[in-house]
Motif scaffolding. Structure first.
Motif, PDB file in Angstrom:
ATOM      1  N   ASN A  75      27.712  -1.203  -7.279  1.00 51.40           N
ATOM      2  CA  ASN A  75      27.356  -0.800  -8.635  1.00 51.40           C
ATOM      3  C   ASN A  75      28.523  -1.011  -9.591  1.00 51.40           C
ATOM      4  OD1 ASN A  75      24.786  -0.085  -7.887  1.00 51.40           O
ATOM      5  ND2 ASN A  75      25.266   2.072  -7.596  1.00 51.40           N
ATOM      6  N   MET A  79      28.573  -3.591 -12.675  1.00 55.55           N
ATOM      7  CA  MET A  79      28.836  -3.125 -14.034  1.00 55.55           C
ATOM      8  C   MET A  79      29.958  -3.934 -14.679  1.00 55.55           C
ATOM      9  SD  MET A  79      29.673   0.778 -15.255  1.00 55.55           S
ATOM     10  CE  MET A  79      28.288   1.340 -14.251  1.00 55.55           C
ATOM     11  N   GLU A 157       8.638  -5.911 -18.355  1.00 60.40           N
ATOM     12  CA  GLU A 157       9.569  -5.464 -17.333  1.00 60.40           C
ATOM     13  C   GLU A 157      10.409  -6.622 -16.799  1.00 60.40           C
ATOM     14  OE1 GLU A 157      10.228  -2.416 -16.261  1.00 60.40           O
ATOM     15  OE2 GLU A 157       8.811  -1.568 -17.704  1.00 60.40           O
ATOM     16  N   GLN A 208      15.884  -4.846  -5.526  1.00 54.30           N
ATOM     17  CA  GLN A 208      17.105  -4.570  -6.271  1.00 54.30           C
ATOM     18  C   GLN A 208      16.811  -3.800  -7.548  1.00 54.30           C
ATOM     19  OE1 GLN A 208      18.490  -8.568  -6.801  1.00 54.30           O
ATOM     20  NE2 GLN A 208      19.455  -8.682  -4.790  1.00 54.30           N
ATOM     21  N   ALA A 209      17.791  -3.012  -7.984  1.00 54.46           N
ATOM     22  CA  ALA A 209      17.658  -2.268  -9.238  1.00 54.46           C
ATOM     23  C   ALA A 209      17.793  -3.229 -10.423  1.00 54.46           C
ATOM     24  CB  ALA A 209      18.725  -1.181  -9.319  1.00 54.46           C
ATOM     25  N   THR A 210      17.145  -2.883 -11.522  1.00 55.30           N
ATOM     26  CA  THR A 210      17.142  -3.763 -12.694  1.00 55.30           C
ATOM     27  C   THR A 210      17.861  -3.144 -13.891  1.00 55.30           C
ATOM     28  OG1 THR A 210      14.995  -2.864 -13.404  1.00 55.30           O
ATOM     29  CG2 THR A 210      14.956  -4.815 -11.979  1.00 55.30           C
ATOM     30  N   ASP A 211      18.505  -1.987 -13.711  1.00 57.53           N
ATOM     31  CA  ASP A 211      19.119  -1.291 -14.845  1.00 57.53           C
ATOM     32  C   ASP A 211      20.157  -2.152 -15.563  1.00 57.53           C
ATOM     33  OD1 ASP A 211      17.557   0.763 -14.054  1.00 57.53           O
ATOM     34  OD2 ASP A 211      19.161   2.023 -13.268  1.00 57.53           O
ATOM     35  N   LEU A 212      21.065  -2.769 -14.795  1.00 56.26           N
ATOM     36  CA  LEU A 212      22.130  -3.550 -15.414  1.00 56.26           C
ATOM     37  C   LEU A 212      21.583  -4.792 -16.115  1.00 56.26           C
ATOM     38  CD1 LEU A 212      24.952  -3.310 -12.717  1.00 56.26           C
ATOM     39  CD2 LEU A 212      24.858  -2.188 -14.937  1.00 56.26           C
ATOM     40  N   ARG A 214      18.608  -5.073 -17.342  1.00 58.18           N
ATOM     41  CA  ARG A 214      17.873  -4.602 -18.521  1.00 58.18           C
ATOM     42  C   ARG A 214      18.850  -4.351 -19.680  1.00 58.18           C
ATOM     43  NH1 ARG A 214      15.756  -0.499 -16.412  1.00 58.18           N
ATOM     44  NH2 ARG A 214      13.901  -1.534 -15.626  1.00 58.18           N
ATOM     45  N   PHE A 215      19.998  -3.760 -19.364  1.00 59.67           N
ATOM     46  CA  PHE A 215      21.028  -3.535 -20.390  1.00 59.67           C
ATOM     47  C   PHE A 215      21.541  -4.875 -20.926  1.00 59.67           C
ATOM     48  CE2 PHE A 215      25.596  -3.491 -21.256  1.00 59.67           C
ATOM     49  CZ  PHE A 215      25.650  -2.599 -22.321  1.00 59.67           C
ATOM     50  N   GLN A 218      19.073  -6.384 -23.318  1.00 58.44           N
ATOM     51  CA  GLN A 218      19.091  -5.760 -24.640  1.00 58.44           C
ATOM     52  C   GLN A 218      20.266  -6.266 -25.462  1.00 58.44           C
ATOM     53  OE1 GLN A 218      16.845  -3.782 -26.127  1.00 58.44           O
ATOM     54  NE2 GLN A 218      15.542  -4.050 -24.328  1.00 58.44           N
TER      55      GLN A 218
END
Length: 230
Positions: A75, A79, A157, A208-212, A214-215, A218
């Motif tokens: 993570n 980041m 998404e 896998q996570a998509t948070d990063l 997605r940021f 944006q």
């Protein structure tokens, strides 16, 4: 026969710090095993069973601990990568430089083999117009690429998956896995999408996570809007 008894110095050291034995799992296992052999087969020593259970639990805890540490490291690394990518987006001083930067520095930072900005236009019909990092496509292309033939797929998404035949032509070169990041450019503009591709099948997967990403999407959208308004 060799003398295996402890020396006075060794015995004194163990008396002062018995934890040296307790912390040695192999030594404790040997001590308990020797005790169980001494009491005979018809006697069950619950201490040995308890020790085996505790060892199994310790192994599970150590495994979980290593997994948490590994995930935290990944993570943090992810980041840092996204932060570098956003800084790279801010450097170009013209839109042409912005597009060129996508295929050079930005693609290298994100460790992807393809990085394409897909934008729909009402004046375009037929096959997509491939043009380096910017691809102009007919209306509805973005939603179809994200859905990849699946009904009810939310086109807003971020999608991580094996490369789809529907989006294969948008990459410009064969890839094994892909990330699709939809870009909402406002009510007066048609849909757009940031498309990433990799030769590695496991680079992008649904697990896998998509948070990063997605940021990052944006941040990319806001910077792109600045160029479109100029």
């Amino acid at each position: 026969m060799s003398d295996t008894s402890l020396t006075p110095e060794q015995r004194e050291a163990l008396m002062e710090d018995p934890s040296a034995i307790l912390m040695d799992r192999d030594l404790m296992r040997a001590i308990v095993g020797a005790h169980e052999e001494g009491v005979g087969e018809n006697v069950i020593d619950i201490r040995g069973r308890a020790m085996a259970a505790l060892e199994a639990r310790l192994d599970r805890l150590e495994s979980a601990h290593e997994t948490v540490i590994s995930a935290a490291y990944e993570n943090q690394s992810g980041m840092n990568t996204i932060h570098r990518a956003v800084l790279s987006l801010l450097q170009p001083v013209t839109f042409d430089d912005f597009l060129e930067n996508m295929q050079t520095d930005l693609a290298d930072i994100l460790r992807v083999d393809t990085l394409v900005l897909v934008m729909e236009t009402a004046t375009k019909e037929g096959a997509p117009e491939m043009g380096g990092p910017l691809t102009m496509v007919p209306a509805g292309t973005v939603a179809r690429a994200i859905a990849a033939g699946r009904r009810g797929q939310n086109s807003g998404e971020v999608m991580l998956r094996r490369a789809s035949k529907i989006s294969a032509g948008l990459h410009g070169t064969p890839v094994a896995s892909e990330a699709l990041i939809p870009l909402d450019l406002g009510p007066t503009r048609m849909p757009a999408m940031l498309l990433m591709g990799s030769d590695e099948p496991g680079r992008f997967t649904a697990a896998q996570a998509t948070d990063l990403l997605r940021f990052f999407g944006q941040a990319f959208r806001l910077i792109l809007l600045r160029w479109l308004e100029d």
